[in-house]
Scaffold this motif. Structure first.
Motif, PDB file in Angstrom:
ATOM      1  N   MET A 313      -4.482   2.159 -37.629  1.00 48.43           N
ATOM      2  CA  MET A 313      -3.641   2.055 -38.687  1.00 48.43           C
ATOM      3  C   MET A 313      -2.226   1.479 -38.093  1.00 48.43           C
ATOM      4  SD  MET A 313      -5.318   4.053 -41.025  1.00 48.43           S
ATOM      5  CE  MET A 313      -4.234   4.803 -42.069  1.00 48.43           C
ATOM      6  N   THR A 314      -1.632   0.817 -39.016  1.00 46.62           N
ATOM      7  CA  THR A 314      -0.324   0.314 -38.760  1.00 46.62           C
ATOM      8  C   THR A 314       0.895   0.934 -39.162  1.00 46.62           C
ATOM      9  OG1 THR A 314      -1.694  -1.774 -39.096  1.00 46.62           O
ATOM     10  CG2 THR A 314       0.737  -1.921 -39.252  1.00 46.62           C
ATOM     11  N   LEU A 315       1.714   1.172 -38.556  1.00 49.37           N
ATOM     12  CA  LEU A 315       3.032   1.720 -38.916  1.00 49.37           C
ATOM     13  C   LEU A 315       3.995   0.774 -39.471  1.00 49.37           C
ATOM     14  CD1 LEU A 315       3.294   4.163 -35.867  1.00 49.37           C
ATOM     15  CD2 LEU A 315       2.430   4.733 -38.004  1.00 49.37           C
ATOM     16  N   SER A 316       4.980   1.359 -40.332  1.00 48.81           N
ATOM     17  CA  SER A 316       5.898   0.681 -40.931  1.00 48.81           C
ATOM     18  C   SER A 316       7.025   0.790 -40.116  1.00 48.81           C
ATOM     19  CB  SER A 316       6.351   1.162 -42.396  1.00 48.81           C
ATOM     20  OG  SER A 316       6.846   2.407 -42.464  1.00 48.81           O
ATOM     21  N   LYS A 317       8.376   0.179 -40.357  1.00 48.70           N
ATOM     22  CA  LYS A 317       9.431   0.270 -39.715  1.00 48.70           C
ATOM     23  C   LYS A 317      10.202   1.786 -39.752  1.00 48.70           C
ATOM     24  CE  LYS A 317      10.512  -4.656 -39.481  1.00 48.70           C
ATOM     25  NZ  LYS A 317      11.582  -5.849 -39.504  1.00 48.70           N
ATOM     26  N   ASN A 318       9.568   2.259 -40.839  1.00 50.54           N
ATOM     27  CA  ASN A 318      10.248   3.799 -40.955  1.00 50.54           C
ATOM     28  C   ASN A 318      10.114   4.561 -39.665  1.00 50.54           C
ATOM     29  OD1 ASN A 318      10.776   3.456 -43.632  1.00 50.54           O
ATOM     30  ND2 ASN A 318       8.645   4.244 -44.268  1.00 50.54           N
ATOM     31  N   ILE A 319       9.391   4.238 -38.809  1.00 50.80           N
ATOM     32  CA  ILE A 319       9.038   4.998 -37.500  1.00 50.80           C
ATOM     33  C   ILE A 319      10.495   5.156 -36.636  1.00 50.80           C
ATOM     34  CG2 ILE A 319       7.894   3.222 -36.008  1.00 50.80           C
ATOM     35  CD1 ILE A 319       6.477   5.436 -34.976  1.00 50.80           C
TER      36      ILE A 319
END
Length: 561
Positions: A313-319
């Motif tokens: 899966m790919t994470l957004s910059k929200n992390i």
């Protein structure tokens, strides 16, 4: 602010990474079964009678079997099963002076002569009808006047459970889930081996208490860790399945006990997996939720990114804005559990249910060791009925609710105990079937009390409420062996009457609890005392968003579990 649950939406709520970790941690439940109820095999008390050295020499020279000389030496005594040969007394006779030879031993003395003989207690130890096998009972002669000492084997384990679950829970919150888990397993390996090589029974009990201290705490940390790594909607499922692997461990235990006849080597076999679990250092991560609670967001981000990568899966910059989602600062105290009417009622009812579940569950399992049948077959049959219990929970709690299945499980278990006690031995098949129904019921009740406990308390006192109530489980475990073994001496079925009474009362009390299905988890004590206030303004799924990661932190052994 981005919470960990928000990030799990992107990383995967129960993806390949969580499934791998879940499978590894489920392995921890299997050997815990051997620790929890291994006394059935390790402390088995076989048929026994007084040993006389002179008779033993004649028996060996004449090639007699053990039972052939028992009737010669042991007087008949009255018991709940009728007239039986005594296990703790013998005729006070100098058998060398009687000229006992290799002829029929029963013909050496008439019944009238035996009736006039004086009777004494066993002076030279005991003979055991347990050829080729050894339990700590037979090794240390824990029978007759010393039989109560065998009960201490299970009681000291539960004392260790009681202290260890509290201590390890604190350490897991202070130093992390992963470190506490690994240290618990290291201590498990050391103390488990020390139990196996104990030179005497006092030393054995000391090491057994330390063993219990480490084992249950490690089990609980594994439970908490997996529930903290998955999405909220998967927590209850992984929690129930985690406990179900305890039932798998019961089946494995019976096979290992059959193959390993010596209690010391059986102890080594039960302990060996805990040494293997030390390799989990390389395979399981620290809990990101715990890291966030310690303001270590950089490490939490790193682990979360690794989870997402394994899940593809790919994470957004929200992390980059990931923060702790459990910022409740209210300090909880024991008085919060009993100060107000509804809280007090729920606390006492849950305490009684934890106590009852432990007493009846452990009692029904340990009872298999005193029934006189094939303990291995009986144990497998009894363990197999635990699997439907887990499935019944998963299929009923979201359809019917919590209260009715919980109460029904207790009442069915109680009724089965009562009925089993009065079924005659001639209908053994029926006795076994009904007893298995009772075992299924109490297993279901035991697993349900865990999450029902978490759903009834406000957020700020939820973990404390589970910890306090579940201590009654360990107290029940301390009481169970004495209740079973000492009452069975009076009447074999008397413990079942006590178990049935406790389970009936527990089931009736559960009906006084509120239903929690489809209702938001309470945030404050006022939510518990006035459940109808502002209920229309509560989001329907609030119970999911408010579910704390450490809510489900007890077991059969707190559970136990």
């Amino acid at each position: 602010m981005t919470t960990f649950d928000d990030i799990l939406e992107e990383a995967g709520k129960f993806g390949r990474c969580q499934k791998r970790i879940f499978a590894l941690l489920c392995m921890v439940s299997m050997p815990f079964a051997g620790v929890y109820v291994g006394i059935v095999f390790q402390g088995f008390t076989p048929d026994h009678w007084c040993r006389d050295p002179s008779v033993s020499r004649v028996r060996e020279s004449c090639g007699w079997g053990l039972q052939e000389t028992r009737g010669l030496m042991a007087p008949l005594v009255n018991s709940s099963a009728g007239m039986v040969l005594s296990q703790c007394e013998a005729y006070d006779v100098d058998w060398n002076a009687t000229g006992l030879g290799c002829n029929d031993p029963d013909a050496s003395m008439s019944e009238e002569q035996r009736g006039a003989l004086p009777i004494t207690t066993c002076k030279s130890g005991w003979e055991y009808d347990y050829e080729g096998r050894q339990s700590f009972v037979t090794e240390f002669d824990l029978v007759c006047a010393d039989a109560w000492l065998a009960d201490m084997y299970q009681a000291t384990l539960n004392i260790g459970f009681l202290v260890g679950s509290i201590a390890t829970g604190y350490l897991a919150d202070r130093f992390g889930r992963k470190l506490s888990f690994l240290m618990s397993n290291l201590l498990n390996g050391i103390t488990g081996i020390l139990v196996a090589i104990s030179p005497n029974y006092v030393v054995l009990l000391v090491f057994r208490a330390f063993y219990g201290f480490a084992v249950k705490g490690g089990w609980m940390v594994g439970y908490v860790l997996i529930t903290e790594l998955v999405g909220v909607e998967y927590r209850r499922t992984v929690g129930v399945l985690y406990q179900m692997f305890f039932s798998v461990g019961l089946l494995v235990l019976s096979l290992i006990a059959y193959l390993i006849p010596d209690w010391r080597w059986l102890q080594v076999a039960i302990t060996a997996p805990y040494i293997c679990f030390l390799t989990y250092y390389w395979f399981i991560p620290e809990s990101p939720r715990w890291l966030l609670s310690q303001n270590n967001s950089s490490e939490a981000v790193k682990i979360t990114e690794a989870i997402a990568k394994e899940n593809k899966m790919t994470l957004s910059k929200n992390i980059e804005t990931l923060q702790d989602d459990n910022s409740e600062n209210t300090t909880a105290s024991f008085m919060d559990l009993v100060r107000t009417p509804n809280m007090r009622k729920q606390t006492f009812i849950l305490m009684f249910n934890w106590f009852t579940s432990a007493v009846v569950y452990q009692g029904l399992i340990m009872r298999l060791g005193i029934l006189g049948g094939n303990v291995y077959v009986d144990f497998i049959i009894s363990a197999a009925v635990e699997f439907p219990a887990a499935l019944l929970i998963l299929f009923t709690i979201e359809r019917i609710g919590r209260r009715i299945p919980f109460a029904t499980a207790n009442i069915v278990s109680g009724a089965a105990c009562f009925i089993t006690a009065f079924i005659p031995e001639s209908l053994m098949w029926l006795k076994t079937v009904v007893a298995c129904i009772g075992r299924l019921g109490i297993t279901m009740a035991f697993e349900m009390v865990v999450f029902v406990n978490t759903e009834l308390y406000p957020t700020f006192v939820r973990n404390l409420g589970v910890s306090v109530c579940s201590t009654l489980c360990d107290i029940g475990g301390i009481v169970a062996p004495f209740l079973l073994y000492r009452l069975a001496v009076i009447w074999l079925e008397l413990p079942l009457i006590i178990f049935g009474t406790l389970a009936f009362i527990a089931g009736g009390l559960v009906l006084l609890l509120p239903e929690t299905k489809g209702k938001p988890l309470p945030e404050t004590i006022d939510d518990v005392e006035y459940p109808d206030r502002n209920k229309e303004s509560q989001p329907k799924n609030q119970q999911l968003t408010n579910l704390l990661p450490g809510d489900v932190s007890a077991n059969k052994a707190t559970v136990s579990v």
